[in-house]
Design a protein around this motif. Structure first.
Motif, PDB file in Angstrom:
ATOM      1  N   LEU B  39       0.831  -1.209   0.000  1.00  0.00           N
ATOM      2  CA  LEU B  39       0.000   0.000   0.000  1.00  0.00           C
ATOM      3  C   LEU B  39       0.863   1.256   0.000  1.00  0.00           C
ATOM      4  O   LEU B  39       0.561   2.223  -0.700  1.00  0.00           O
ATOM      5  CB  LEU B  39      -0.961   0.000   1.193  1.00  0.00           C
ATOM      6  N   ALA B  40       1.969   1.225   0.768  1.00  0.00           N
ATOM      7  CA  ALA B  40       2.857   2.400   0.791  1.00  0.00           C
ATOM      8  C   ALA B  40       3.418   2.651  -0.612  1.00  0.00           C
ATOM      9  O   ALA B  40       3.450   3.795  -1.080  1.00  0.00           O
ATOM     10  CB  ALA B  40       3.984   2.205   1.800  1.00  0.00           C
ATOM     11  N   ALA B  41       3.822   1.574  -1.306  1.00  0.00           N
ATOM     12  CA  ALA B  41       4.355   1.724  -2.675  1.00  0.00           C
ATOM     13  C   ALA B  41       3.272   2.257  -3.607  1.00  0.00           C
ATOM     14  O   ALA B  41       3.535   3.129  -4.452  1.00  0.00           O
ATOM     15  CB  ALA B  41       4.897   0.383  -3.180  1.00  0.00           C
ATOM     16  N   ALA B  46       1.105   6.763  -6.889  1.00  0.00           N
ATOM     17  CA  ALA B  46      -0.166   7.277  -7.429  1.00  0.00           C
ATOM     18  C   ALA B  46       0.036   8.665  -8.023  1.00  0.00           C
ATOM     19  O   ALA B  46       0.808   9.456  -7.492  1.00  0.00           O
ATOM     20  CB  ALA B  46      -1.213   7.309  -6.324  1.00  0.00           C
ATOM     21  N   ARG B  47      -0.633   8.926  -9.122  1.00  0.00           N
ATOM     22  CA  ARG B  47      -0.546  10.255  -9.737  1.00  0.00           C
ATOM     23  C   ARG B  47      -1.646  11.161  -9.213  1.00  0.00           C
ATOM     24  O   ARG B  47      -2.707  10.721  -8.802  1.00  0.00           O
ATOM     25  CB  ARG B  47      -0.694  10.167 -11.257  1.00  0.00           C
ATOM     26  N   GLU B  48      -1.354  12.441  -9.266  1.00  0.00           N
ATOM     27  CA  GLU B  48      -2.349  13.412  -8.864  1.00  0.00           C
ATOM     28  C   GLU B  48      -2.343  14.483  -9.921  1.00  0.00           C
ATOM     29  O   GLU B  48      -1.294  14.817 -10.448  1.00  0.00           O
ATOM     30  CB  GLU B  48      -1.930  14.037  -7.539  1.00  0.00           C
ATOM     31  N   ASP B  49      -3.474  15.032 -10.270  1.00  0.00           N
ATOM     32  CA  ASP B  49      -3.402  16.026 -11.340  1.00  0.00           C
ATOM     33  C   ASP B  49      -3.994  17.375 -10.979  1.00  0.00           C
ATOM     34  O   ASP B  49      -4.779  17.934 -11.721  1.00  0.00           O
ATOM     35  CB  ASP B  49      -3.984  15.480 -12.633  1.00  0.00           C
ATOM     36  N   LEU B  50      -3.537  17.890  -9.844  1.00  0.00           N
ATOM     37  CA  LEU B  50      -3.890  19.268  -9.518  1.00  0.00           C
ATOM     38  C   LEU B  50      -3.013  20.179 -10.360  1.00  0.00           C
ATOM     39  O   LEU B  50      -1.798  20.158 -10.237  1.00  0.00           O
ATOM     40  CB  LEU B  50      -3.626  19.534  -8.030  1.00  0.00           C
ATOM     41  N   PRO B  51      -3.593  20.975 -11.246  1.00  0.00           N
ATOM     42  CA  PRO B  51      -2.757  21.814 -12.102  1.00  0.00           C
ATOM     43  C   PRO B  51      -2.035  22.880 -11.288  1.00  0.00           C
ATOM     44  O   PRO B  51      -2.465  23.244 -10.192  1.00  0.00           O
ATOM     45  CB  PRO B  51      -3.767  22.440 -13.064  1.00  0.00           C
ATOM     46  N   ASN B  52      -0.961  23.349 -11.836  1.00  0.00           N
ATOM     47  CA  ASN B  52       0.009  24.178 -11.152  1.00  0.00           C
ATOM     48  C   ASN B  52       0.043  25.576 -11.783  1.00  0.00           C
ATOM     49  O   ASN B  52       0.035  25.699 -13.001  1.00  0.00           O
ATOM     50  CB  ASN B  52       1.360  23.468 -11.367  1.00  0.00           C
TER      51      ASN B  52
END
Lengths: 178, 178
Positions: B39-41, B46-52
């Motif tokens: 689970l830690a791996a 995991a990807r996240e797509d909060l734009p910057n």
């Protein structure tokens, strides 16, 4: 509440609760038909002892000192491992047991917010907080910052650190305190 | 990650994970010796797509418009049930599985904070945010308010409500945006 704090909702079943209470399961079932009913009732009736600025019984002008006096006590309560664990467990219960999170929000978070709102309106009236501050949002920001500070730091802050953090937080929120 | 979001840490064991992935348990054990390792791996990768804001590639003076343009997309990502459930489950994992919460904080929360910090320093330099703001604390207040707004409201806010909330939040935080 002990079991809930120590082991979490998943491991606080009627059987474990009866065992911890030293009674027969049937005694528990006589009053509560499910673990959720029992835990919701326990959450509703749990006491919290965050002291209140209104309890100080001092005039509005004394608010900065009243707050300064209360900070260490707030820091102490918030830094208690029990408080942290309960908050984490009930936020975590949201997806599977929304009723338990709701009981917590209704009986603990909202009354705390109501007291904070009263103190903030009092602060605005006394000129200790900007008259045009968005009080509801500011409460989200303050309680949210505390939650984040308590739950998301790898090493949980102690009472003194939490007290110092609360002071910084009040100042950044715009409170004119010492 | 699917199992973790849907059923929580307690019900995301090697057996269930292997079943969901359509492989034999032994295949999973060949790479990960425990559910926590796996689970830690998964959390780390995991990807996240909060734009910057930096991705917009526009000059510092355009920051208010860049932020205004990004608000609806931020509102959309934050309001996703998946995002809410994951945050709730990992905060809730704190007491029993601190390693999983740490992996989440290190690989998701902190990078998000670093991007937010860069945007806030940029905002200060552009005169869009008060030069004397306590940036770190302000980030706690903003991310905390969002957390509180997403996790503690009985009816989860939708994308439009979340977008409106973010605008209110930025203004109360002192951002000089439209």
């Amino acid at each position: 509440m002990e079991l809930l704090v120590e082991r979490g909702v998943e491991h606080a079943g009627i059987e474990q609760i009866a065992k911890r209470a030293g009674v027969a399961k049937v005694t528990v079932y006589r009053r509560w038909s499910s673990k959720e009913d029992l835990l919701a009732a326990a959450i509703e009736h749990a006491r919290e002892d965050l002291p209140n600025t209104a309890d100080a019984g001092r005039p509005a002008e004394a608010l900065p000192e009243v707050i300064a006096d209360l900070l260490p006590r707030w820091g102490e309560v918030l830094a208690e491992p029990r408080f942290r664990a309960l908050t984490a467990r009930l936020l975590g219960a949201g997806p599977d047991h929304p009723r338990l999170l709701e009981a917590y929000v209704r009986h603990h978070v909202e009354p705390r917010r109501e007291r904070a709102r009263a103190a903030m309106l009092q602060a605005q009236a006394a000129g200790v907080l900007a008259a045009d501050a968005d009080v509801d949002l500011l409460m989200d920001m303050m309680t949210g910052a505390i939650m984040q500070h308590l739950l998301m730091t790898p090493t949980p802050p102690d009472a003194a650190e939490t007290t110092a953090y609360l002071g910084r937080l009040l100042r950044q929120a715009g409170f004119d305190i010492a």
